[in-house]
Write an enzyme that holds these catalytic residues in place. Structure first.
Site, PDB file in Angstrom:
ATOM      1  N   PHE A  14      10.515  12.264  -0.047  1.00  0.00           N
ATOM      2  CA  PHE A  14      10.229  11.801  -1.413  1.00  0.00           C
ATOM      3  C   PHE A  14       8.863  12.315  -1.918  1.00  0.00           C
ATOM      4  CE2 PHE A  14       8.277   7.851  -3.544  1.00  0.00           C
ATOM      5  CZ  PHE A  14       8.509   8.327  -4.825  1.00  0.00           C
ATOM      6  N   LEU A  38      14.325  17.526   8.442  1.00  0.00           N
ATOM      7  CA  LEU A  38      15.541  17.118   7.705  1.00  0.00           C
ATOM      8  C   LEU A  38      16.248  15.971   8.411  1.00  0.00           C
ATOM      9  CD1 LEU A  38      16.945  20.603   6.550  1.00  0.00           C
ATOM     10  CD2 LEU A  38      15.399  19.042   5.343  1.00  0.00           C
ATOM     11  N   THR A 128      -1.222   5.184   4.231  1.00  0.00           N
ATOM     12  CA  THR A 128      -0.699   4.125   3.357  1.00  0.00           C
ATOM     13  C   THR A 128      -1.641   2.925   3.341  1.00  0.00           C
ATOM     14  OG1 THR A 128       1.021   2.411   3.321  1.00  0.00           O
ATOM     15  CG2 THR A 128       0.733   3.531   5.386  1.00  0.00           C
ATOM     16  N   ASP A 129      -1.594   2.157   2.249  1.00  0.00           N
ATOM     17  CA  ASP A 129      -2.401   0.925   2.193  1.00  0.00           C
ATOM     18  C   ASP A 129      -1.908  -0.118   3.201  1.00  0.00           C
ATOM     19  OD1 ASP A 129      -0.010   0.254   0.921  1.00  0.00           O
ATOM     20  OD2 ASP A 129      -0.949  -0.620  -0.867  1.00  0.00           O
ATOM     21  N   GLU A 130      -0.671   0.082   3.728  1.00  0.00           N
ATOM     22  CA  GLU A 130      -0.106  -0.929   4.632  1.00  0.00           C
ATOM     23  C   GLU A 130      -0.880  -1.031   5.948  1.00  0.00           C
ATOM     24  OE1 GLU A 130       4.193  -1.139   4.718  1.00  0.00           O
ATOM     25  OE2 GLU A 130       4.327  -0.140   2.785  1.00  0.00           O
ATOM     26  N   TYR A 155       5.965   0.023  11.531  1.00  0.00           N
ATOM     27  CA  TYR A 155       5.663   1.193  10.681  1.00  0.00           C
ATOM     28  C   TYR A 155       4.163   1.306  10.433  1.00  0.00           C
ATOM     29  CZ  TYR A 155       4.747   3.624   6.260  1.00  0.00           C
ATOM     30  OH  TYR A 155       4.204   4.433   5.282  1.00  0.00           O
ATOM     31  N   ALA A 157       1.719  -0.089  11.938  1.00  0.00           N
ATOM     32  CA  ALA A 157       0.950   0.081  13.186  1.00  0.00           C
ATOM     33  C   ALA A 157       0.975   1.538  13.617  1.00  0.00           C
ATOM     34  CB  ALA A 157       1.530  -0.810  14.288  1.00  0.00           C
ATOM     35  N   LYS A 159       1.310   4.122  11.591  1.00  0.00           N
ATOM     36  CA  LYS A 159       0.471   4.875  10.653  1.00  0.00           C
ATOM     37  C   LYS A 159      -1.014   4.631  10.951  1.00  0.00           C
ATOM     38  CE  LYS A 159       1.459   7.076   7.520  1.00  0.00           C
ATOM     39  NZ  LYS A 159       1.794   8.536   7.382  1.00  0.00           N
ATOM     40  N   ASN A 184       2.273   1.551  -2.883  1.00  0.00           N
ATOM     41  CA  ASN A 184       3.704   1.901  -2.985  1.00  0.00           C
ATOM     42  C   ASN A 184       3.954   2.911  -4.101  1.00  0.00           C
ATOM     43  OD1 ASN A 184       3.691  -0.735  -1.535  1.00  0.00           O
ATOM     44  ND2 ASN A 184       5.905  -0.484  -1.683  1.00  0.00           N
ATOM     45  N   TYR A 212      14.392 -10.047  -0.864  1.00  0.00           N
ATOM     46  CA  TYR A 212      14.027 -10.747   0.363  1.00  0.00           C
ATOM     47  C   TYR A 212      13.200 -12.004   0.042  1.00  0.00           C
ATOM     48  CZ  TYR A 212      14.999  -6.180   2.626  1.00  0.00           C
ATOM     49  OH  TYR A 212      15.561  -5.006   3.063  1.00  0.00           O
TER      50      TYR A 212
HETATM   51  P1  NAD Z   1      10.245   9.962   3.314  1.00  0.00           P
HETATM   52  O1  NAD Z   1      10.847   9.125   4.394  1.00  0.00           O
HETATM   53  O2  NAD Z   1      10.912  10.062   1.991  1.00  0.00           O
HETATM   54  O3  NAD Z   1      10.097  11.461   3.854  1.00  0.00           O
HETATM   55  C1  NAD Z   1       9.675  11.773   5.143  1.00  0.00           C
HETATM   56  C2  NAD Z   1      10.001  13.230   5.415  1.00  0.00           C
HETATM   57  O4  NAD Z   1       9.519  13.546   6.731  1.00  0.00           O
HETATM   58  C3  NAD Z   1      11.510  13.534   5.402  1.00  0.00           C
HETATM   59  O5  NAD Z   1      11.765  14.708   4.673  1.00  0.00           O
HETATM   60  C4  NAD Z   1      11.845  13.727   6.875  1.00  0.00           C
HETATM   61  O6  NAD Z   1      12.913  14.633   7.092  1.00  0.00           O
HETATM   62  C5  NAD Z   1      10.529  14.264   7.423  1.00  0.00           C
HETATM   63  N1  NAD Z   1      10.377  14.025   8.871  1.00  0.00           N
HETATM   64  C6  NAD Z   1      10.594  12.857   9.540  1.00  0.00           C
HETATM   65  N2  NAD Z   1      10.379  13.030  10.851  1.00  0.00           N
HETATM   66  C7  NAD Z   1       9.984  14.324  11.009  1.00  0.00           C
HETATM   67  C8  NAD Z   1       9.596  15.092  12.139  1.00  0.00           C
HETATM   68  N3  NAD Z   1       9.588  14.582  13.370  1.00  0.00           N
HETATM   69  N4  NAD Z   1       9.228  16.384  11.943  1.00  0.00           N
HETATM   70  C9  NAD Z   1       9.257  16.936  10.690  1.00  0.00           C
HETATM   71  N5  NAD Z   1       9.631  16.266   9.606  1.00  0.00           N
HETATM   72  C10 NAD Z   1       9.984  14.968   9.748  1.00  0.00           C
HETATM   73  O7  NAD Z   1       8.761   9.448   3.185  1.00  0.00           O
HETATM   74  P2  NAD Z   1       7.830   9.331   1.888  1.00  0.00           P
HETATM   75  O8  NAD Z   1       8.083   8.047   1.220  1.00  0.00           O
HETATM   76  O9  NAD Z   1       7.904  10.595   1.130  1.00  0.00           O
HETATM   77  O10 NAD Z   1       6.390   9.220   2.578  1.00  0.00           O
HETATM   78  C11 NAD Z   1       5.661  10.402   2.926  1.00  0.00           C
HETATM   79  C12 NAD Z   1       4.344  10.005   3.552  1.00  0.00           C
HETATM   80  O11 NAD Z   1       3.597   9.208   2.644  1.00  0.00           O
HETATM   81  C13 NAD Z   1       4.512   9.163   4.823  1.00  0.00           C
HETATM   82  O12 NAD Z   1       3.551   9.600   5.762  1.00  0.00           O
HETATM   83  C14 NAD Z   1       4.218   7.748   4.364  1.00  0.00           C
HETATM   84  O13 NAD Z   1       3.659   6.985   5.401  1.00  0.00           O
HETATM   85  C15 NAD Z   1       3.211   7.989   3.248  1.00  0.00           C
HETATM   86  N6  NAD Z   1       3.201   6.977   2.175  1.00  0.00           N
HETATM   87  C16 NAD Z   1       4.364   6.569   1.582  1.00  0.00           C
HETATM   88  C17 NAD Z   1       4.308   5.646   0.534  1.00  0.00           C
HETATM   89  C18 NAD Z   1       5.570   5.230  -0.195  1.00  0.00           C
HETATM   90  O14 NAD Z   1       5.499   4.338  -1.050  1.00  0.00           O
HETATM   91  N7  NAD Z   1       6.716   5.834   0.045  1.00  0.00           N
HETATM   92  C19 NAD Z   1       3.084   5.128   0.105  1.00  0.00           C
HETATM   93  C20 NAD Z   1       1.917   5.557   0.761  1.00  0.00           C
HETATM   94  C21 NAD Z   1       1.988   6.484   1.768  1.00  0.00           C
HETATM   95  P1  TYD Z   2       9.920  -1.308   0.263  1.00  0.00           P
HETATM   96  O1  TYD Z   2      10.366  -0.522  -0.905  1.00  0.00           O
HETATM   97  O2  TYD Z   2      10.735  -1.261   1.524  1.00  0.00           O
HETATM   98  O3  TYD Z   2       8.406  -0.887   0.538  1.00  0.00           O
HETATM   99  P2  TYD Z   2       7.294  -1.572   1.528  1.00  0.00           P
HETATM  100  O4  TYD Z   2       7.967  -2.492   2.463  1.00  0.00           O
HETATM  101  O5  TYD Z   2       6.750  -0.372   2.233  1.00  0.00           O
HETATM  102  O6  TYD Z   2       6.320  -2.230   0.620  1.00  0.00           O
HETATM  103  O7  TYD Z   2       9.816  -2.824  -0.168  1.00  0.00           O
HETATM  104  C1  TYD Z   2       9.024  -3.209  -1.280  1.00  0.00           C
HETATM  105  C2  TYD Z   2       9.095  -4.715  -1.395  1.00  0.00           C
HETATM  106  O8  TYD Z   2      10.441  -5.078  -1.763  1.00  0.00           O
HETATM  107  C3  TYD Z   2       8.810  -5.444  -0.090  1.00  0.00           C
HETATM  108  O9  TYD Z   2       8.078  -6.632  -0.389  1.00  0.00           O
HETATM  109  C4  TYD Z   2      10.180  -5.794   0.455  1.00  0.00           C
HETATM  110  C5  TYD Z   2      11.018  -5.971  -0.796  1.00  0.00           C
HETATM  111  N1  TYD Z   2      12.455  -5.592  -0.686  1.00  0.00           N
HETATM  112  C6  TYD Z   2      13.431  -6.481  -1.112  1.00  0.00           C
HETATM  113  O10 TYD Z   2      13.148  -7.607  -1.565  1.00  0.00           O
HETATM  114  N2  TYD Z   2      14.747  -6.115  -0.992  1.00  0.00           N
HETATM  115  C7  TYD Z   2      15.117  -4.908  -0.501  1.00  0.00           C
HETATM  116  O11 TYD Z   2      16.349  -4.633  -0.417  1.00  0.00           O
HETATM  117  C8  TYD Z   2      14.097  -3.993  -0.091  1.00  0.00           C
HETATM  118  C9  TYD Z   2      14.441  -2.646   0.465  1.00  0.00           C
HETATM  119  C10 TYD Z   2      12.767  -4.383  -0.206  1.00  0.00           C
END
Ligand code: NAD
Ligand code: TYD
Length: 343
Positions: A14, A38, A128-130, A155, A157, A159, A184, A212
């Site tokens: 993403f 992938l 991540t802020d988590e 997750y 932990a 990161k 997020n 949830y």
């Molecule tokens: P995502 O799950 O959409 O994408 C992860 C990608 O990594 C996928 O394309 C997957 O194929 C690839 N991948 C997984 N394991 C792999 C491996 N062993 N080798 C090579 N590629 C691999 O994740 P995202 O939401 O795009 O998050 C990307 C980064 O940003 C992560 O490090 C996440 O911790 C961080 N992040 C995410 C958010 C969020 O809200 N989604 C917020 C802050 C930080």
């Molecule tokens: P999520 O998108 O999984 O991100 P994160 O857990 O990394 O913050 O969840 C965002 C919030 O939404 C989190 O408080 C959990 C809640 N949630 C639901 O209530 N229902 C759902 O089906 C999902 C996936 C998340």
């Protein structure tokens, strides 16, 4: 501007996917190498346009494959590494933490080793802020870069462990690094296991939306474009060794988020279904982005403009969504949600 070779890990996911598109377009003089295993979360159809450009390259590989990674770095002599690749979903980490340690901790350490051995000029670790744990509901409290790391889920932990390794490679070996910790994200190409795309996808199909617990947990939402712009800024202007928090003060309860999506799509709130809470569910996240703002970053979207753009994107790109939710995703949804009780 100077020519540079960038390795972007996780560029089929993403945020990494949005970042690859942002960089290929903003920096045509850079060579962008997207390395991705992938997994279920990786998808290359999003790069149909970008792959026509001659500054885009794709490598299918596992960041935890030491031999391959070392030989790749030796061959390509990258200037910058921007590290997104990770297992990223909290619920999956609760069901099975092992792959989170393998990819997020070991995979990061292998990339750090390769970066150190072949002298890259910047390792930007996307975190991540988590990792900070949770805040209570007092709206005057925020995560700053000085907040101690107290991750609560497998997750976060994993990161936090990778953040500590990145810091240690800087302190011990002088590796030039930055760490970004973003709130997020939401926006185009978001995998529909996360709250916002899951809600949009289900509301579009008139299906129940699982919330949830009581839906009062708070997340701080940032449009993925603004995250990409923040990473660009830190990559080029971040002070070596520093951590930067990324967030735009868009706190919403989960219930507010879901209601906004339902309202925008003109559907009924009867679609909402409260279900068993997530184990160890963090109450609230909220970012203080002052340090990044001082570097010159300003978000372009607020939650209202960003969510409207995102909903419209999902309407306009229904085939992308259909293709994702038609395969293995169906099993995932069944396994994840069939054990949850209606509250
Ligand atoms: P995502 O799950 O959409 O994408 C992860 C990608 O990594 C996928 O394309 C997957 O194929 C690839 N991948 C997984 N394991 C792999 C491996 N062993 N080798 C090579 N590629 C691999 O994740 P995202 O939401 O795009 O998050 C990307 C980064 O940003 C992560 O490090 C996440 O911790 C961080 N992040 C995410 C958010 C969020 O809200 N989604 C917020 C802050 C930080
Ligand atoms: P999520 O998108 O999984 O991100 P994160 O857990 O990394 O913050 O969840 C965002 C919030 O939404 C989190 O408080 C959990 C809640 N949630 C639901 O209530 N229902 C759902 O089906 C999902 C996936 C998340």
């Amino acid at each position: 501007m100077e020519k540079k070779k960038l390795l972007v890990t996780g560029g089929a996911g993403f945020i990494g996917g949005n970042f690859v598109q942002y960089m290929v377009n903003e920096f045509p003089q850079y060579d962008i190498y997207n390395l991705d295993l992938l997994t279920y979360a990786g998808d290359l159809t999003k790069h149909r346009q970008v792959k026509k450009k001659n500054n885009y390259h794709f490598i299918k590989a596992d960041i935890a494959d030491r031999k391959f990674i070392i030989s790749l770095f030796e061959k390509e002599k990258f200037d910058y590494v921007i590290h997104f690749a990770a297992e990223s979903h909290v619920d999956r980490s609760i069901s099975d933490p092992s792959i989170f340690v393998q990819t997020n901790v070991l995979g990061t350490q292998i990339l750090l080793d390769a970066s150190k051995q072949f002298g890259i000029s910047k390792f930007l670790h996307v975190s991540t802020d988590e990792v900070y744990g949770e805040l209570d509901f007092d709206p005057t409290t925020f995560f700053t870069e000085e907040t101690p790391l107290q991750p609560n889920s497998p997750y976060s932990a994993s990161k936090a462990s990778s953040d500590f390794l990145v810091r240690a490679y800087h302190e011990t070996y002088g590796l030039p690094i930055n760490i970004t910790r973003c709130s997020n994200n939401y926006g185009p190409y978001h995998f529909p296991e996360k709250l916002i795309p899951l809600t949009i996808s289900r509301v579009l199909n008139n299906e129940k939306v699982p919330i949830y617990g009581d839906g009062k947990n708070i997340r701080d939402w940032l449009h993925v474009y603004d995250h990409c712009a923040a990473i660009d800024l830190v990559l080029h202007q971040g002070v070596n060794g520093e951590v930067y928090n990324v967030g735009g003060h868009n706190e919403r309860t989960n219930l507010e988020v879901v209601k906004t999506i339902i309202r925008t799509l003109g559907k009924s709130e009867d679609l909402i279904e409260f279900v068993t809470d997530r184990l160890g569910h963090d109450k609230r996240y909220a970012i203080d982005p002052t340090k990044l703002e001082r570097l010159g970053w300003k978000p372009t979207f607020n939650f209202e403009t960003g969510i409207a753009q995102t909903i419209q994107w999902y309407i306009d790109n229904k085939e992308w969504l259909e293709q994702i939710i038609s395969g293995e995703y169906k099993n995932y949804f069944k396994n994840q949600y069939s054990v949850k009780q209606k509250l």
